[in-house]
Design an enzyme around this catalytic site. Structure first.
Site, mmCIF file in Angstrom:
data_model
loop_
_atom_site.group_PDB
_atom_site.id
_atom_site.type_symbol
_atom_site.label_atom_id
_atom_site.label_comp_id
_atom_site.label_asym_id
_atom_site.label_seq_id
_atom_site.Cartn_x
_atom_site.Cartn_y
_atom_site.Cartn_z
ATOM 1 N N CYS A 28 0.869 -1.182 0.000
ATOM 2 C CA CYS A 28 0.000 0.000 0.000
ATOM 3 C C CYS A 28 0.902 1.227 0.000
ATOM 4 O O CYS A 28 2.107 1.106 -0.228
ATOM 5 C CB CYS A 28 -0.976 -0.014 1.171
ATOM 6 S SG CYS A 28 -0.261 0.198 2.811
ATOM 7 N N ARG A 34 -3.205 -0.764 5.324
ATOM 8 C CA ARG A 34 -3.745 -1.859 4.531
ATOM 9 C C ARG A 34 -2.783 -3.024 4.341
ATOM 10 O O ARG A 34 -3.151 -4.179 4.580
ATOM 11 C CB ARG A 34 -4.211 -1.334 3.164
ATOM 12 C CG ARG A 34 -5.340 -0.328 3.273
ATOM 13 C CD ARG A 34 -5.608 0.347 1.947
ATOM 14 N NE ARG A 34 -4.500 1.234 1.590
ATOM 15 C CZ ARG A 34 -4.415 1.879 0.433
ATOM 16 N NH1 ARG A 34 -5.335 1.716 -0.499
ATOM 17 N NH2 ARG A 34 -3.392 2.686 0.188
ATOM 18 N N ASP A 146 -8.042 3.452 1.400
ATOM 19 C CA ASP A 146 -7.119 3.804 2.472
ATOM 20 C C ASP A 146 -7.928 4.349 3.646
ATOM 21 O O ASP A 146 -8.583 5.380 3.516
ATOM 22 C CB ASP A 146 -6.128 4.851 1.980
ATOM 23 C CG ASP A 146 -4.990 5.094 2.952
ATOM 24 O OD1 ASP A 146 -5.115 4.724 4.149
ATOM 25 O OD2 ASP A 146 -3.965 5.662 2.534
#
Length: 174
Positions: A28, A34, A146
């Site tokens: 990420c 994440r 996100d």
């Protein structure tokens, strides 16, 4: 139901031929929400299924500003409530990751594009698979959002999506 992405099939077959673990990297932006969550979830799933030895699992970020940090405290709390202990220390993606890993899972299109541009060759580009390509319970999802600027619901939704994708990945690779 989505079909298993071709790179996942190829990685499984290559590992079976060579007798070595499948090497999986989750990516990420900052490697604090994440991707470390995906790493922790996938690790937990493989451990609970007794297949952890079949994998090498890591995560990394495209932004190196959080290098050495633990995952975001909010992600750690939400993950812990589901039984995941996120202890990964953030690190940036390295060019060597394209050589060292069989599969690279970006969380969104921006991550995908940046990884694709970083890949040293076509073979490396072929290892990149969108995380949502594995989602079964979220069939319309095109990216894992996100949660950094979101509230608790954002973290929970991300964990739901990652559990879905990681379970699918474990099924596909086992």
């Amino acid at each position: 139901m989505k079909s298993i992405p071709a790179p996942v099939v190829r990685a499984k077959e290559a590992a079976a031929r060579s007798g070595r673990p499948v090497k999986v990297l989750f990516v990420c932006l900052g490697n604090i929400c994440r991707s470390p969550a995906a790493e922790g979830i996938f690790r937990s799933i493989t451990e609970s299924r007794g297949i952890a030895g079949n994998f090498e699992i890591d995560s990394a970020g495209l932004y190196g500003g959080h290098a050495g940090e633990l995952p975001d405290s909010r992600m750690r709390v939400h993950a812990f409530q589901r039984g995941y202990n996120l202890t990964h220390r953030s690190r940036p993606v390295r060019t060597s990751d394209f050589r060292d890993f069989d599969l690279i899972f970006p969380m969104d299109d921006s991550n995908f594009s940046r990884l694709d541009a970083m890949a040293p060759d076509v073979e490396s580009q072929d290892k990149i698979v969108r995380m949502t390509d594995l989602c079964r319970r979220h069939p319309g999802a095109t990216y894992v959002p996100d949660p950094y600027y979101e509230g608790a619901e954002g973290f929970e939704m991300v964990l739901d999506m990652l559990e879905d994708a990681c379970e699918s990945l474990a099924d596909a690779l086992n």
